[in-house]
Design a protein around this motif. Structure first.
Motif, PDB file in Angstrom:
ATOM      1  N   GLY A  75       0.811  -1.219   0.000  1.00 18.99           N
ATOM      2  CA  GLY A  75       0.000   0.000   0.000  1.00 18.99           C
ATOM      3  C   GLY A  75       0.842   1.266   0.000  1.00 18.99           C
ATOM      4  N   ALA A  76       1.838   1.303   0.880  1.00 15.44           N
ATOM      5  CA  ALA A  76       2.697   2.487   0.983  1.00 15.44           C
ATOM      6  C   ALA A  76       3.509   2.705  -0.288  1.00 15.44           C
ATOM      7  CB  ALA A  76       3.621   2.346   2.190  1.00 15.44           C
ATOM      8  N   ARG A  77       3.954   1.609  -0.882  1.00 10.30           N
ATOM      9  CA  ARG A  77       4.763   1.736  -2.096  1.00 10.30           C
ATOM     10  C   ARG A  77       3.912   2.260  -3.259  1.00 10.30           C
ATOM     11  NH1 ARG A  77       9.187  -1.944  -1.471  1.00 10.30           N
ATOM     12  NH2 ARG A  77       9.847  -1.560  -3.611  1.00 10.30           N
ATOM     13  N   LEU A  78       2.652   1.850  -3.345  1.00 10.98           N
ATOM     14  CA  LEU A  78       1.775   2.370  -4.396  1.00 10.98           C
ATOM     15  C   LEU A  78       1.414   3.826  -4.121  1.00 10.98           C
ATOM     16  CD1 LEU A  78      -0.605  -0.643  -5.154  1.00 10.98           C
ATOM     17  CD2 LEU A  78       1.416   0.104  -6.423  1.00 10.98           C
ATOM     18  N   ALA A  79       1.221   4.154  -2.854  1.00  9.91           N
ATOM     19  CA  ALA A  79       0.931   5.548  -2.495  1.00  9.91           C
ATOM     20  C   ALA A  79       2.093   6.450  -2.900  1.00  9.91           C
ATOM     21  CB  ALA A  79       0.661   5.659  -0.996  1.00  9.91           C
ATOM     22  N   ARG A  80       3.311   5.926  -2.775  1.00 14.11           N
ATOM     23  CA  ARG A  80       4.491   6.689  -3.165  1.00 14.11           C
ATOM     24  C   ARG A  80       4.498   6.967  -4.662  1.00 14.11           C
ATOM     25  NH1 ARG A  80       9.757   3.710  -1.532  1.00 14.11           N
ATOM     26  NH2 ARG A  80       8.537   3.402   0.375  1.00 14.11           N
ATOM     27  N   ARG A  81       3.782   6.156  -5.424  1.00 14.34           N
ATOM     28  CA  ARG A  81       3.676   6.370  -6.865  1.00 14.34           C
ATOM     29  C   ARG A  81       2.598   7.404  -7.199  1.00 14.34           C
ATOM     30  NH1 ARG A  81       7.487   4.717  -7.900  1.00 14.34           N
ATOM     31  NH2 ARG A  81       7.336   5.997  -9.733  1.00 14.34           N
ATOM     32  N   GLY A  82       2.038   8.044  -6.177  1.00 15.19           N
ATOM     33  CA  GLY A  82       1.060   9.102  -6.402  1.00 15.19           C
ATOM     34  C   GLY A  82      -0.372   8.618  -6.427  1.00 15.19           C
ATOM     35  N   MET A  83      -0.612   7.380  -6.008  1.00 25.18           N
ATOM     36  CA  MET A  83      -1.960   6.830  -6.014  1.00 25.18           C
ATOM     37  C   MET A  83      -2.641   7.019  -4.661  1.00 25.18           C
ATOM     38  SD  MET A  83      -1.283   3.317  -8.038  1.00 25.18           S
ATOM     39  CE  MET A  83      -1.014   3.338  -9.788  1.00 25.18           C
ATOM     40  N   HIS A  84      -3.944   7.117  -4.723  1.00 24.95           N
ATOM     41  CA  HIS A  84      -4.736   7.084  -3.495  1.00 24.95           C
ATOM     42  C   HIS A  84      -5.047   5.622  -3.211  1.00 24.95           C
ATOM     43  CE1 HIS A  84      -7.677   8.043  -0.447  1.00 24.95           C
ATOM     44  NE2 HIS A  84      -8.571   7.316  -1.091  1.00 24.95           N
ATOM     45  N   VAL A 115       6.078  -6.993  -4.732  1.00 25.33           N
ATOM     46  CA  VAL A 115       5.716  -5.581  -4.554  1.00 25.33           C
ATOM     47  C   VAL A 115       6.573  -4.692  -5.452  1.00 25.33           C
ATOM     48  CG1 VAL A 115       5.739  -3.663  -2.895  1.00 25.33           C
ATOM     49  CG2 VAL A 115       4.751  -5.873  -2.247  1.00 25.33           C
ATOM     50  N   ASP A 116       7.842  -4.999  -5.540  1.00 24.05           N
ATOM     51  CA  ASP A 116       8.754  -4.259  -6.421  1.00 24.05           C
ATOM     52  C   ASP A 116       8.250  -4.298  -7.864  1.00 24.05           C
ATOM     53  OD1 ASP A 116      11.104  -2.881  -7.147  1.00 24.05           O
ATOM     54  OD2 ASP A 116      12.141  -4.760  -7.597  1.00 24.05           O
ATOM     55  N   LEU A 117       7.840  -5.471  -8.319  1.00 25.59           N
ATOM     56  CA  LEU A 117       7.363  -5.628  -9.688  1.00 25.59           C
ATOM     57  C   LEU A 117       6.016  -4.941  -9.897  1.00 25.59           C
ATOM     58  CD1 LEU A 117       8.424  -9.337 -10.249  1.00 25.59           C
ATOM     59  CD2 LEU A 117       9.411  -7.324 -11.361  1.00 25.59           C
ATOM     60  N   VAL A 118       5.161  -4.987  -8.889  1.00 27.97           N
ATOM     61  CA  VAL A 118       3.870  -4.301  -9.000  1.00 27.97           C
ATOM     62  C   VAL A 118       4.081  -2.784  -9.081  1.00 27.97           C
ATOM     63  CG1 VAL A 118       1.714  -3.791  -7.777  1.00 27.97           C
ATOM     64  CG2 VAL A 118       2.517  -6.154  -7.969  1.00 27.97           C
ATOM     65  N   GLU A 119       5.069  -2.275  -8.366  1.00 25.64           N
ATOM     66  CA  GLU A 119       5.417  -0.855  -8.519  1.00 25.64           C
ATOM     67  C   GLU A 119       5.767  -0.543  -9.975  1.00 25.64           C
ATOM     68  OE1 GLU A 119       7.540   1.777  -5.546  1.00 25.64           O
ATOM     69  OE2 GLU A 119       8.390  -0.203  -5.104  1.00 25.64           O
ATOM     70  N   SER A 120       6.514  -1.416 -10.598  1.00 26.73           N
ATOM     71  CA  SER A 120       6.870  -1.211 -12.006  1.00 26.73           C
ATOM     72  C   SER A 120       5.634  -1.261 -12.898  1.00 26.73           C
ATOM     73  CB  SER A 120       7.884  -2.266 -12.453  1.00 26.73           C
ATOM     74  OG  SER A 120       9.076  -2.158 -11.715  1.00 26.73           O
ATOM     75  N   LEU A 121       4.705  -2.137 -12.550  1.00 26.94           N
ATOM     76  CA  LEU A 121       3.452  -2.240 -13.303  1.00 26.94           C
ATOM     77  C   LEU A 121       2.667  -0.936 -13.238  1.00 26.94           C
ATOM     78  CD1 LEU A 121       1.627  -4.284 -14.864  1.00 26.94           C
ATOM     79  CD2 LEU A 121       0.599  -4.848 -12.659  1.00 26.94           C
ATOM     80  N   PHE A 122       2.876  -0.190 -12.151  1.00 23.57           N
ATOM     81  CA  PHE A 122       2.178   1.084 -11.977  1.00 23.57           C
ATOM     82  C   PHE A 122       3.088   2.289 -12.185  1.00 23.57           C
ATOM     83  CE2 PHE A 122      -0.787  -1.698  -9.556  1.00 23.57           C
ATOM     84  CZ  PHE A 122      -1.901  -1.459 -10.338  1.00 23.57           C
ATOM     85  N   GLY A 123       4.142   2.102 -12.967  1.00 25.88           N
ATOM     86  CA  GLY A 123       4.854   3.270 -13.467  1.00 25.88           C
ATOM     87  C   GLY A 123       6.261   3.495 -12.990  1.00 25.88           C
ATOM     88  N   LYS A 124       6.730   2.760 -11.979  1.00 26.04           N
ATOM     89  CA  LYS A 124       8.133   2.920 -11.588  1.00 26.04           C
ATOM     90  C   LYS A 124       8.997   2.373 -12.714  1.00 26.04           C
ATOM     91  CE  LYS A 124      10.478   0.112  -8.988  1.00 26.04           C
ATOM     92  NZ  LYS A 124      10.995  -0.707  -7.882  1.00 26.04           N
ATOM     93  N   SER A 125       9.984   3.124 -13.131  1.00 24.82           N
ATOM     94  CA  SER A 125      10.786   2.695 -14.277  1.00 24.82           C
ATOM     95  C   SER A 125      12.262   2.916 -14.013  1.00 24.82           C
ATOM     96  CB  SER A 125      10.378   3.463 -15.529  1.00 24.82           C
ATOM     97  OG  SER A 125      11.190   3.100 -16.630  1.00 24.82           O
ATOM     98  N   THR A 126      13.071   2.041 -14.602  1.00 18.67           N
ATOM     99  CA  THR A 126      14.521   2.206 -14.524  1.00 18.67           C
ATOM    100  C   THR A 126      15.055   3.022 -15.704  1.00 18.67           C
ATOM    101  OG1 THR A 126      14.793   0.083 -15.640  1.00 18.67           O
ATOM    102  CG2 THR A 126      14.863   0.062 -13.234  1.00 18.67           C
TER     103      THR A 126
END
Length: 306
Positions: free
Chosen positions: A37-46, A292-303
């Motif tokens: 949850g916190a990691r997705l919130a960090r991506r700007g999501m509610h 969780v790391d991969l799900v962050e990438s699914l929601f826009g975290k990119s290298t």
């Protein structure tokens, strides 16, 4: 709608009712411990965590008429179906925290209904070591976590194929299966007959993950709802030991990251399952943290640096 404005709803489904091993019932909590949850919130999501659904306990009984725990599987999938559909109606992006992969029957049935009502095209990206197109005639185990795609396409017991407003919930052409490397003989014949689009590890080895994903994602347009069904055993067990059914030879870390980033690049992800995470087989929650790391990438975290 850009990911920045998305409202994400986490829905836990803590059961191993369809599996052959105990333990995936602990998956939702392991993902929370890994700070999903916190990691997705960090991506700007509610992000809102709806907690866990409830359902019958696992009786751990042998198959009856070819299916293990059918009544209990129906109960859990009905709960998932109703919860996921409610989130979609509210305009939220549901993330179903499994639990075993049988629960995708409920989540994808809900997404398919939502797409019909909205007039959008459904595309299911099925990340898995297994095709999950078994039927009771093919598999002696009767474990329904090996049957969800078949059930969604109308091959299965009426109580599961008729879970939603339309039977069958989907057709084989909506699926793009990535990373497949363990398919029973009878199952192999059936997926060829019905025409499921499968990008197995041999194909990925031959042409590379980039080219395979370009093919799998080629017909996604602005009117497409992408549902990702992420079975953690998609990953190679050397990096993801915490699953019930390990199969060697899966995608490595970079291949998995590229896969997720390319799905994210479509901008069309509208719902997600994370399933088959089994903390009983994990080491210090490393598989949950990787998921969780991969799900962050699914929601826009990119290298990407460019």
């Amino acid at each position: 709608m850009s990911p920045v404005t998305r409202s994400v709803a986490l829905v836990g489904a803590p059961t191993d009712i369809g599996a052959g091993h105990r333990g995936s019932s602990m998956g939702p909590e392991a993902l929370r411990v890994a700070n999903l949850g916190a990691r997705l919130a960090r991506r700007g999501m509610h992000v809102v965590d709806r907690g866990n659904l409830t359902g019958p306990l696992n009786p751990w009984a042998p198959p009856t008429d070819g299916y293990r725990h059918l009544d209990e599987v129906v109960a859990w999938n009905t709960a998932v179906y109703e919860a996921v559909y409610a989130e979609l109606k509210e305009g939220n992006l549901p993330v179903m925290l499994g639990g075993d992969h049988c629960l995708a029957i409920g989540s994808i049935t809900a997404v398919a209904r939502h797409c019909r009502e909205k007039g959008t095209k459904l595309r299911v990206i099925w990340l898995d070591a297994h095709a999950d197109f078994n039927t009771s005639q093919i598999t002696p185990s009767g474990n329904i976590h090996g049957m969800p795609v078949a059930c969604l396409c109308g091959y299965g017991p009426d109580a599961l194929t008729g879970l939603g407003d339309v039977t069958p919930a989907t057709s084989p052409d909506v699926f793009r299966q990535i990373g497949i490397r363990s398919v029973d003989e009878g199952e192999k014949r059936l997926v060829h007959e019905v025409g499921v689009d499968i990008y197995d590890m041999r194909y990925i080895d031959e042409i590379g993950m980039k080219a395979a994903m370009e093919e799998a994602l080629a017909d996604i347009d602005a009117n497409t709802h992408v549902h990702v069904s992420f079975d953690v055993d998609f990953l190679d067990p050397s990096i993801a030991p915490g699953v019930g059914t390990t199969v060697r030879g899966g995608p490595n870390y970079r291949e998995a990251q590229l896969c997720m980033e390319m799905i994210a690049d479509t901008g069309r992800v509208g719902s997600l399952d994370i399933v088959e995470l089994n903390p009983a087989f994990d080491k210090r929650n490393q598989t949950a943290r990787l998921a969780v790391d991969l799900v962050e990438s699914l929601f826009g975290k990119s290298t990407l640096m460019r």
